[in-house]
Design a protein around this motif. Structure first.
Motif, mmCIF file in Angstrom:
data_model
loop_
_atom_site.group_PDB
_atom_site.id
_atom_site.type_symbol
_atom_site.label_atom_id
_atom_site.label_comp_id
_atom_site.label_asym_id
_atom_site.label_seq_id
_atom_site.Cartn_x
_atom_site.Cartn_y
_atom_site.Cartn_z
ATOM 1 N N SER A 4 47.099 67.327 11.065
ATOM 2 C CA SER A 4 45.539 67.000 11.810
ATOM 3 C C SER A 4 44.374 67.899 11.582
ATOM 4 C CB SER A 4 45.550 65.936 12.872
ATOM 5 O OG SER A 4 45.976 66.500 13.980
ATOM 6 N N ALA A 5 45.287 69.685 12.003
ATOM 7 C CA ALA A 5 45.369 70.300 12.474
ATOM 8 C C ALA A 5 44.388 71.429 10.944
ATOM 9 C CB ALA A 5 45.757 71.447 13.365
ATOM 10 N N ARG A 130 49.231 74.464 19.930
ATOM 11 C CA ARG A 130 49.530 73.106 20.906
ATOM 12 C C ARG A 130 48.262 73.734 21.864
ATOM 13 N NH1 ARG A 130 54.638 72.255 19.557
ATOM 14 N NH2 ARG A 130 55.586 73.653 21.632
ATOM 15 N N ASP A 134 44.772 73.494 19.043
ATOM 16 C CA ASP A 134 44.323 72.380 18.895
ATOM 17 C C ASP A 134 42.809 72.223 19.845
ATOM 18 O OD1 ASP A 134 46.137 71.533 16.521
ATOM 19 O OD2 ASP A 134 47.351 70.304 18.332
ATOM 20 N N LYS A 135 42.667 73.518 20.705
ATOM 21 C CA LYS A 135 41.936 73.657 21.520
ATOM 22 C C LYS A 135 40.895 74.221 21.318
ATOM 23 C CE LYS A 135 45.271 73.390 25.543
ATOM 24 N NZ LYS A 135 45.368 74.169 26.930
#
Length: 266
Positions: A4-5, A130, A134-135
């Motif tokens: 997804s990234a 993570r 992702d942020k």
């Protein structure tokens, strides 16, 4: 690495090859990048020397800082700018993960036959994804840096070829899933094709063609030349914005470098 990234799918090799070879603007970009790498190489020399001094002699009482070493050559601000400019920030780069406009870019120079690179890929990188990718805080840009011979070169070209079908990071995870003895056949042509299949590469004929192409060789060469010009001589090696991190350091070392770089970027 979570799919997804992953960035958007790149243009086909044929279209990218023709545009890069014929466009005057592309030629200007290449010349500009060569000047950037040359400037960054000079900037990184003093920085890496200081990092190595601390790495090799933790008991040193000199207390010399990275900035103090840097000011022996050119101003630290100019050096930092040159190093940060190495980040390509191409939203369509299949060998990168994370937002193109993330405040922190970590460039990773790695070899698929390097056991310490594998340790980083398995134990540290997932946590960084993570916590930071992702942020939206961190972008990781891969550079193929094969230093262990023919199979390292083949693995690098195979990884690039998998990226042409948006499966670089899946191939990366397959290649690093197990530690292999160097140049023992683990990255022979049939083996990397099997890794590509396991990684979800759909068109294996195209994969083989891409892997053997001049475009693959040129992409790997470009990454290698960038690393060598900066003084990289072993893997893994990282550049977190303008701060080098050498070796498969503990995750806390990367956390400190990323969070410090994010604070500086603000």
């Amino acid at each position: 690495m979570p799919s997804s990234a992953s960035p958007a799918s790149p243009a086909s090799p044929s279209s990218s090859s023709s545009s890069s070879s014929s466009s005057p603007s592309a030629a200007r970009v290449r010349r500009r990048r060569r000047r950037t790498v040359a400037a960054a190489a000079a900037a990184l020399t003093a920085v890496v020397a200081t990092v190595l001094a601390f790495t090799l002699d933790d008991t040193s009482s000199g207390g010399a800082s990275r900035d103090a070493a840097a000011t022996e050559t050119t101003g630290p601000d100019a050096q930092a700018d040159a190093l940060r400019a190495l980040a390509r920030r191409d939203a369509d780069d299949p060998l990168a993960v994370g937002r193109a406009d993330a405040p922190v870019v970590m460039i990773e120079y790695s070899d698929f036959q390097c056991p310490y690179c594998g340790k980083f890929a398995r134990d540290t990188e997932p946590e960084l994804i993570r916590s930071y990718v992702d942020k939206g805080l961190l972008r990781i840009e891969w550079r193929n840096f094969p230093i262990f011979g023919e199979e390292s070169e083949q693995a690098a070209r195979a990884a690039w070829a998998a990226g042409q079908q948006d499966r670089f990071w899946e191939f990366h995870d397959q290649a690093y899933g197990t530690t292999h003895k160097r140049n023992s056949g683990a990255f022979a042509a049939d083996k990397v094709t099997g890794m590509a299949r396991a990684a979800g590469v759909k068109d294996l004929d195209r994969f083989r063609k891409d892997m053997a192409s001049d475009e693959a060789a040129e992409a790997v060469r470009r990454d290698q030349e960038e690393g060598y010009s900066l003084g990289v001589s072993s893997t893994p090696a990282f550049l977190v914005n303008d701060v080098p991190v050498l070796g498969a350091q503990p995750v806390d070392t990367f956390r400190q470098a990323i969070e410090a770089a994010a604070k500086d970027a603000r």
